[in-house]
Design a protein around this motif. Structure first.
Motif, PDB file in Angstrom:
ATOM      1  N   ILE A  98      -5.110  38.434   8.475  1.00  0.00           N
ATOM      2  CA  ILE A  98      -5.919  37.964   9.600  1.00  0.00           C
ATOM      3  C   ILE A  98      -6.902  36.938   9.076  1.00  0.00           C
ATOM      4  CG2 ILE A  98      -7.659  38.653  11.289  1.00  0.00           C
ATOM      5  CD1 ILE A  98      -6.234  41.318  11.476  1.00  0.00           C
ATOM      6  N   LYS A  99      -7.030  35.842   9.816  1.00  0.00           N
ATOM      7  CA  LYS A  99      -7.953  34.787   9.391  1.00  0.00           C
ATOM      8  C   LYS A  99      -9.382  35.214   9.706  1.00  0.00           C
ATOM      9  CE  LYS A  99      -8.401  29.757   9.484  1.00  0.00           C
ATOM     10  NZ  LYS A  99      -9.805  29.684   9.179  1.00  0.00           N
ATOM     11  N   ASP A 100     -10.212  35.252   8.675  1.00  0.00           N
ATOM     12  CA  ASP A 100     -11.616  35.618   8.816  1.00  0.00           C
ATOM     13  C   ASP A 100     -12.436  34.333   8.844  1.00  0.00           C
ATOM     14  OD1 ASP A 100     -14.120  36.653   8.781  1.00  0.00           O
ATOM     15  OD2 ASP A 100     -13.863  37.879   6.995  1.00  0.00           O
ATOM     16  N   ASP A 101     -13.000  34.010  10.009  1.00  0.00           N
ATOM     17  CA  ASP A 101     -13.750  32.758  10.158  1.00  0.00           C
ATOM     18  C   ASP A 101     -15.003  32.724   9.288  1.00  0.00           C
ATOM     19  OD1 ASP A 101     -11.938  31.666  11.944  1.00  0.00           O
ATOM     20  OD2 ASP A 101     -12.926  32.591  13.673  1.00  0.00           O
ATOM     21  N   VAL A 156      -7.657  37.489   5.368  1.00  0.00           N
ATOM     22  CA  VAL A 156      -8.015  38.810   4.867  1.00  0.00           C
ATOM     23  C   VAL A 156      -6.865  39.760   5.173  1.00  0.00           C
ATOM     24  CG1 VAL A 156      -9.653  40.714   5.132  1.00  0.00           C
ATOM     25  CG2 VAL A 156     -10.454  38.362   5.301  1.00  0.00           C
ATOM     26  N   GLN A 157      -6.547  40.641   4.235  1.00  0.00           N
ATOM     27  CA  GLN A 157      -5.505  41.649   4.438  1.00  0.00           C
ATOM     28  C   GLN A 157      -6.097  42.853   5.156  1.00  0.00           C
ATOM     29  OE1 GLN A 157      -2.115  41.646   3.315  1.00  0.00           O
ATOM     30  NE2 GLN A 157      -2.496  39.475   2.985  1.00  0.00           N
ATOM     31  N   LEU A 181      -5.528  48.657  13.631  1.00  0.00           N
ATOM     32  CA  LEU A 181      -5.813  47.922  12.394  1.00  0.00           C
ATOM     33  C   LEU A 181      -7.079  48.483  11.757  1.00  0.00           C
ATOM     34  CD1 LEU A 181      -5.414  44.192  13.520  1.00  0.00           C
ATOM     35  CD2 LEU A 181      -3.800  45.524  12.189  1.00  0.00           C
ATOM     36  N   GLY A 182      -7.115  48.454  10.437  1.00  0.00           N
ATOM     37  CA  GLY A 182      -8.334  48.743   9.681  1.00  0.00           C
ATOM     38  C   GLY A 182      -9.000  50.056  10.020  1.00  0.00           C
ATOM     39  N   MET A 183     -10.291  49.961  10.374  1.00  0.00           N
ATOM     40  CA  MET A 183     -11.114  51.149  10.604  1.00  0.00           C
ATOM     41  C   MET A 183     -10.666  51.972  11.818  1.00  0.00           C
ATOM     42  SD  MET A 183     -13.238  51.009   8.119  1.00  0.00           S
ATOM     43  CE  MET A 183     -14.628  52.034   8.494  1.00  0.00           C
ATOM     44  N   ALA A 184      -9.863  51.412  12.696  1.00  0.00           N
ATOM     45  CA  ALA A 184      -9.409  52.135  13.888  1.00  0.00           C
ATOM     46  C   ALA A 184      -8.228  53.059  13.585  1.00  0.00           C
ATOM     47  CB  ALA A 184      -9.032  51.143  14.987  1.00  0.00           C
ATOM     48  N   ILE A 185      -7.689  52.978  12.375  1.00  0.00           N
ATOM     49  CA  ILE A 185      -6.528  53.804  12.012  1.00  0.00           C
ATOM     50  C   ILE A 185      -6.839  55.290  12.147  1.00  0.00           C
ATOM     51  CG2 ILE A 185      -5.083  54.509  10.054  1.00  0.00           C
ATOM     52  CD1 ILE A 185      -4.944  51.534   9.275  1.00  0.00           C
TER      53      ILE A 185
END
Length: 127
Positions: free
Chosen positions: A85-88, A94-95, A53-57
């Motif tokens: 994903i729910k951002d607390d 957040v997408q 996900l995200g930056m790990a792509i």
């Protein structure tokens, strides 16, 4: 009662299908940790699914390219999507971008692994 049993059986089947999945995170693990892990998974399961996900792509793409360029793997499937994903901290969903890359063994995978293993053993004997 039968419905519950069927549900449990389906869940366990689903878990068995994902034993060859590596979920790459954006931690400080070295790139070659994932490369070597993917090789081991391919030895056991003939293919590996790399997911991030995200930056790990970028890490997943690098791992896949290293394996392909060194002749260990062939690309079978690439899937991209977005997940919510729910951002607390923000209190709202957040997408996040998601990638899944499925790699399979090349025909000469076992030969390459044997050569690599031989090289590692010879290197250890010299120390």
């Amino acid at each position: 009662m039968e419905e519950i049993t069927e549900g449990v059986n389906k869940v366990s089947i689903g878990e068995n299908q994902k034993k060859n999945r590596i979920q790459v995170s954006n931690t400080k693990k070295p790139l070659f940790f994932y490369v070597n892990l993917a090789k081991r998974y391919m030895q056991q399961h003939n293919e590996v699914e790399l997911s991030a996900l995200g930056m790990a792509i970028s890490t997943v793409v690098s791992v896949a390219e290293i394996l392909k360029n060194n002749g260990f793997a062939v690309e079978k499937k690439i899937t991209t999507s977005t997940v919510e994903i729910k951002d607390d901290s923000r209190g709202r969903p957040v997408q996040k971008a998601k990638i899944e890359i499925v790699l399979g063994k090349t025909e000469n995978f076992d030969e390459l692994m044997a050569v690599a293993q031989e090289g590692a053993e010879n290197g250890n004997d010299e120390e």
